[in-house]
Enzyme design. Structure first.
Site, short mmCIF file in Angstrom:
data_model
loop_
_atom_site.label_atom_id
_atom_site.label_comp_id
_atom_site.label_asym_id
_atom_site.label_seq_id
_atom_site.Cartn_x
_atom_site.Cartn_y
_atom_site.Cartn_z
N CYS A 80 4.13 -10.42 -6.53
CA CYS A 80 3.90 -9.78 -7.82
C CYS A 80 5.24 -9.30 -8.40
CB CYS A 80 2.86 -8.66 -7.69
SG CYS A 80 2.18 -8.15 -9.29
N HIS A 186 -1.46 -12.42 -5.80
CA HIS A 186 -1.56 -11.55 -4.62
C HIS A 186 -2.26 -12.30 -3.49
CE1 HIS A 186 -0.37 -7.60 -6.34
NE2 HIS A 186 -0.77 -8.16 -7.47
N GLU A 188 -2.57 -11.38 -0.48
CA GLU A 188 -3.28 -10.42 0.37
C GLU A 188 -4.65 -10.05 -0.19
OE1 GLU A 188 -1.39 -7.67 -2.66
OE2 GLU A 188 -1.08 -9.68 -1.86
#
EC number: 4.3.2.10
Length: 204
Positions: A80, A186, A188
């Site tokens: 990001c 992202h 994750e």
């Protein structure tokens, strides 16, 4: 050991949980000594370009980080805004970025008559690789990842671009130059495709 860089911004625990599930030795790191023990580094980032750069400078680890990445060639994954600060500069602020990926961070600028498109982009989007790359191997065809951003990197050297997405037009969403990797999305937060990407980075 994989270090998750703690410089006051970013979603550290989510990365730690993924790495734990994959059985990779990892640690949240914030000191020079801890950084020097890392074989790979994940650098999350949330907030504005200038605020994230300021946090990195105030943490006192910018110089040692540069030595590890540029001189010792430790692999790093910026995520990001952690990817955006890899660039040279940003329309969002006046601070210089790390300059490891030559380019400028720009804000989305498209026809706002399409009311389906909002700034920031929030949600899932398809990611298309532009070349074969270890970071993106073993993903499903046309994988979808989670995005939350208003800005993106425009690379000077198109060879640094490894994936694009479309949001009012194509934009760079993943980069790689030598040992330096970045994703605008992202991983994750992106379920199985995100886990696969993190595994790819951790396995470099």
């Amino acid at each position: 050991m994989i270090g998750i860089l703690d410089y006051g911004v970013g979603n550290l625990k989510a990365f730690a949980n993924v790495l734990k599930g994959l059985n990779f030795h990892h640690q949240i790191v914030k000191t020079e000594q801890e950084l020097k023990g890392c074989e790979k580094i994940i650098m999350p980032g949330v907030g504005s370009f200038d605020s994230v750069m300021n946090k990195l400078i105030e943490s006192g680890i910018r110089d040692v980080l540069s030595d590890l990445i540029i001189n010792k060639k430790i692999p790093i994954l910026g995520v990001c805004v952690g990817m955006q600060i890899l660039a040279s500069s940003s329309e969002e602020g006046s601070k210089s970025g790390l300059g490891w990926i030559r380019g400028r961070v720009k804000k989305f600028n498209f026809d706002r008559s399409d009311f389906s498109l909002t700034i920031p982009q929030i949600g899932w989007n398809e990611v298309n690789s532009t070349k074969e790359n270890t970071l993106l191997k073993n993903l499903e065809k046309n994988p979808r990842f989670y995005f939350l951003h208003s800005y993106y990197i425009e690379c000077e050297d198109k060879k640094d671009v490894i994936a694009i997405a479309n949001y009012g037009g194509d934009f760079t969403c993943a980069v790689n130059r030598e040992n330096i990797y970045g994703t605008q999305f992202h991983p994750e937060k992106s379920h199985h495709n995100g886990v696969a990407l993190i595994r790819n980075f951790a396995s470099l």
